[in-house]
Design an enzyme around this catalytic site. Structure first.
Site, PDB file in Angstrom:
ATOM      1  N   LYS A  29      33.071 -15.977 -17.287  1.00 16.33           N
ATOM      2  CA  LYS A  29      32.865 -17.348 -16.831  1.00 16.33           C
ATOM      3  C   LYS A  29      31.727 -17.346 -15.812  1.00 16.33           C
ATOM      4  O   LYS A  29      31.653 -16.477 -14.957  1.00 16.33           O
ATOM      5  CB  LYS A  29      34.140 -17.923 -16.206  1.00 16.33           C
ATOM      6  N   ASP A  43      35.437 -13.830 -14.128  1.00 12.76           N
ATOM      7  CA  ASP A  43      34.303 -14.471 -13.444  1.00 12.76           C
ATOM      8  C   ASP A  43      33.170 -13.481 -13.205  1.00 12.76           C
ATOM      9  O   ASP A  43      33.411 -12.373 -12.711  1.00 12.76           O
ATOM     10  CB  ASP A  43      34.753 -14.997 -12.073  1.00 12.76           C
ATOM     11  N   ASP A 100      36.928 -15.187  -9.285  1.00 13.27           N
ATOM     12  CA  ASP A 100      36.344 -14.620  -8.072  1.00 13.27           C
ATOM     13  C   ASP A 100      37.051 -15.169  -6.830  1.00 13.27           C
ATOM     14  O   ASP A 100      36.752 -14.772  -5.700  1.00 13.27           O
ATOM     15  CB  ASP A 100      34.825 -14.822  -8.011  1.00 13.27           C
ATOM     16  N   SER A 101      38.045 -16.053  -7.050  1.00 17.80           N
ATOM     17  CA  SER A 101      38.928 -16.461  -5.954  1.00 17.80           C
ATOM     18  C   SER A 101      39.701 -15.253  -5.425  1.00 17.80           C
ATOM     19  O   SER A 101      40.324 -15.335  -4.369  1.00 17.80           O
ATOM     20  CB  SER A 101      39.884 -17.569  -6.410  1.00 17.80           C
ATOM     21  N   GLU A 160      35.999 -28.603 -12.149  1.00 18.15           N
ATOM     22  CA  GLU A 160      36.759 -28.484 -10.890  1.00 18.15           C
ATOM     23  C   GLU A 160      36.497 -29.670  -9.979  1.00 18.15           C
ATOM     24  O   GLU A 160      35.343 -30.026  -9.703  1.00 18.15           O
ATOM     25  CB  GLU A 160      36.375 -27.162 -10.193  1.00 18.15           C
ATOM     26  N   GLU A 167      29.307 -20.082 -13.232  1.00 19.09           N
ATOM     27  CA  GLU A 167      29.237 -21.409 -12.627  1.00 19.09           C
ATOM     28  C   GLU A 167      27.826 -21.977 -12.774  1.00 19.09           C
ATOM     29  O   GLU A 167      26.845 -21.309 -12.415  1.00 19.09           O
ATOM     30  CB  GLU A 167      29.584 -21.326 -11.135  1.00 19.09           C
TER      31      GLU A 167
HETATM   32  O1  KIV Z   1      37.923 -18.255  -9.237  1.00 17.31           O
HETATM   33  C1  KIV Z   1      38.772 -19.074  -9.620  1.00 17.31           C
HETATM   34  O2  KIV Z   1      39.980 -18.930  -9.374  1.00 17.31           O
HETATM   35  C2  KIV Z   1      38.313 -20.224 -10.387  1.00 17.31           C
HETATM   36  C3  KIV Z   1      39.305 -21.312 -10.664  1.00 17.31           C
HETATM   37  C4  KIV Z   1      39.531 -22.116  -9.446  1.00 17.31           C
HETATM   38  C5  KIV Z   1      38.901 -22.142 -11.820  1.00 17.31           C
HETATM   39  O3  KIV Z   1      37.177 -20.281 -10.753  1.00 17.31           O
END
Ligand code: KIV
Length: 271
Positions: free
Chosen positions: A120, A90, A51-52, A189, A122
């Protein structure tokens, strides 16, 4: 034999085997077809459609605004590019925290509409019902503890997490819980390297670190950071393998100049 030769197709089982054989796992983000093709071809084991993308692709300050539809768009572009890597997607903020049924619906949409291989999420014990529900539907889940950017407004900063004993103990508990629930891997992280080592030694599933030191089972970075496209971001944990921001700026400036001076196109570049 290197992992890229041994595993024709990386699965969640291959990752667990890599940990037991002491083979480190490489993971990078990708959000589009062209980049994913390069990353997969170079032999990266896991591609994270993170989600980055909210920051890197859309220019938002945080990861919070990205939607499920947008994540599905990015993930399906990545899936079309890959031959070998495992694609983890994510679940974006707001699609799994309120209740486990909504979490399952979100995960199913990702799997069905993007073709990704795993999701994934969090968090630890506070989202255990959501994780259970998704796992019960046969969808592999990767956990994510330590600095969890979707909770940035709770933490207030992006500084190192779990430096205090109480938070460190909670993180170890959460890591063990995620393993017990059936997660296939865990991202840690920005936590102290000694704590990450302790976690990696106390669970059987692979621990993949970002800013968590070298004594874990693999590493993940944001692709645009490691190739130096995002030149203003330079945390200590980031190793830059290229300076693409500078190289691209030079190339594009040359192009502008060539157009302005009619240097481009030349006789061989026309019909
Ligand atoms: O969204 C992302 O890029 C991440 C990584 C920093 C692990 O969750």
């Amino acid at each position: 034999m290197s992992a890229s030769k041994k595993y024709k197709r990386v699965t969640v089982k291959s990752l667990i085997e890599m940990k037991s054989l002491g083979e480190k796992i490489s993971m990078l983000t990708a959000y589009d077809y062209t980049m994913a093709k390069i990353v997969d071809g170079a032999g990266v084991d896991v591609i994270l459609v993170g989600d980055s993308a909210s920051n890197v692709m859309a220019g938002h300050e945080t990861t919070l605004p990205i939607t499920l539809d947008q994540m599905i768009y990015h993930a399906s572009s990545v899936v079309r590019a890959i031959d070998r890597a495992l694609v983890v997607v994510d679940l974006p903020f707001g699609t799994y925290q309120s209740d486990s049924k909504e979490a399952l619906r979100s995960a199913i949409r990702i799997m069905k509409e993007s073709g990704g291989h795993a999701v994934k999420l969090e968090g630890g014990k506070e989202i255990k019902d959501s994780i259970k529900k998704i796992l019960n539907a046969g969808i592999p889940v990767m956990g994510h503890l330590g600095l969890t950017p979707q909770s940035i407004y709770k933490f207030g900063t992006y500084t190192v997490r779990a430096k205090e004993e109480q938070e460190a103990l909670q993180l170890i508990e959460d890591a063990k819980l995620l393993e017990r629930l059936g997660c296939f891997a865990l991202v840690l992280e920005k936590i102290p390297a000694s704590l990450a080592k302790k976690v990696a030694e106390s669970i059987r599933i692979p621990v993949i670190g970002i800013g968590a030191g070298g004594d874990v089972d693999g590493q993940v970075l944001v692709l645009h950071d490691m190739i130096g496209m995002t030149h203003e971001f330079h945390p200590r944990f980031l190793r830059r393998y290229m300076s693409l921001y500078e190289e691209m700026t030079t190339a594009i400036s040359e192009y502008v100049s060539d157009v302005k001076t009619s240097e481009f196109p030349n006789k061989n570049e026309q019909y």
